[in-house]
Design a protein around this motif. Structure first.
Motif, short mmCIF file in Angstrom:
data_model
loop_
_atom_site.label_atom_id
_atom_site.label_comp_id
_atom_site.label_asym_id
_atom_site.label_seq_id
_atom_site.Cartn_x
_atom_site.Cartn_y
_atom_site.Cartn_z
N HIS A 1 17.31 -33.45 -3.14
CA HIS A 1 17.13 -33.23 -1.94
C HIS A 1 18.38 -33.44 -1.02
O HIS A 1 18.52 -34.08 -0.14
CB HIS A 1 15.97 -34.78 -1.47
N LYS A 2 19.38 -32.74 -1.67
CA LYS A 2 20.66 -32.57 -1.03
C LYS A 2 20.83 -30.99 -0.85
O LYS A 2 20.64 -30.09 -1.59
CB LYS A 2 21.76 -33.17 -1.93
N CYS A 3 21.55 -30.81 0.18
CA CYS A 3 21.95 -29.46 0.46
C CYS A 3 22.93 -28.97 -0.54
O CYS A 3 23.79 -29.29 -1.06
CB CYS A 3 22.52 -29.21 1.86
N GLY A 4 22.51 -27.65 -0.84
CA GLY A 4 23.30 -26.95 -1.88
C GLY A 4 24.61 -26.53 -1.48
O GLY A 4 25.55 -26.04 -2.37
N HIS B 1 20.57 -26.59 4.40
CA HIS B 1 20.38 -26.78 5.97
C HIS B 1 20.27 -25.35 6.74
O HIS B 1 21.21 -24.46 6.23
CB HIS B 1 21.53 -27.77 6.66
N GLN B 2 19.58 -25.39 7.64
CA GLN B 2 19.66 -24.05 8.43
C GLN B 2 20.92 -23.70 8.80
O GLN B 2 21.21 -22.69 8.77
CB GLN B 2 18.57 -24.44 9.86
N SER B 3 21.79 -24.66 9.49
CA SER B 3 23.02 -24.52 9.96
C SER B 3 24.14 -24.00 8.93
O SER B 3 24.94 -23.11 8.88
CB SER B 3 23.76 -25.70 10.74
N CYS B 4 23.93 -24.43 7.79
CA CYS B 4 24.67 -24.09 6.54
C CYS B 4 24.33 -22.86 6.15
O CYS B 4 25.09 -22.17 5.80
CB CYS B 4 24.52 -25.23 5.41
N HIS C 1 26.03 -17.01 5.90
CA HIS C 1 26.00 -15.79 6.04
C HIS C 1 26.97 -15.29 7.09
O HIS C 1 27.49 -13.96 7.05
CB HIS C 1 24.64 -15.29 6.48
N THR C 2 27.64 -15.95 8.07
CA THR C 2 28.46 -15.52 9.12
C THR C 2 29.77 -15.37 8.28
O THR C 2 30.63 -14.61 8.61
CB THR C 2 28.61 -16.75 10.20
#
Length: 112
Positions: A62-65, A98-101, A106-107
């Motif tokens: 349950h952690k961001c990759g 996360h969406q922001s990550c 991609h940016t």
């Protein structure tokens, strides 16, 4: 109009929703998003996902990759293809972020 007719019309207009269709997940006991138990809240949030996203969430604890932080209640979780190939659905090519990550990933790829 009789009371029975009115009740019948109300039941037709506002049909009961089956419990399985109600995606709300009950909060256990005295849990609060402000008590610092991020593990409980990230696991609770992940129950809103199914399929590959749920499997990857469990695999990643349950952690961001990307940033390694836990997901909190209400955050959008994205399934990211590591190699950028959206046809490659192999488990090793998938990570949840996360969406922001995801936006940052991609940016930053566009800039290089």
């Amino acid at each position: 109009m009789t009371k029975q007719q009115a009740e019948s019309l109300v039941k037709k207009a506002f049909a009961a929703v089956a419990h399985s269709e109600n995606k709300h997940i009950m909060v256990k006991g005295d849990a609060s998003p402000f008590n610092g138990d991020t593990v409980y809240w990230s696991k609770r949030e992940s129950k809103h996902y199914d399929g590959l996203t749920a499997k990857v969430l469990i695999k990643q604890d349950h952690k961001c990759g990307y940033c390694g932080l836990r997901f909190v209640d209400g955050e959008d979780i994205h399934l990211h293809h590591i190699d950028g190939n959206h046809n490659n659905w192999k488990p090793k090519n998938l990570t949840v972020v996360h969406q922001s990550c995801h936006q940052y990933i991609h940016t930053s790829k566009r800039e290089t």
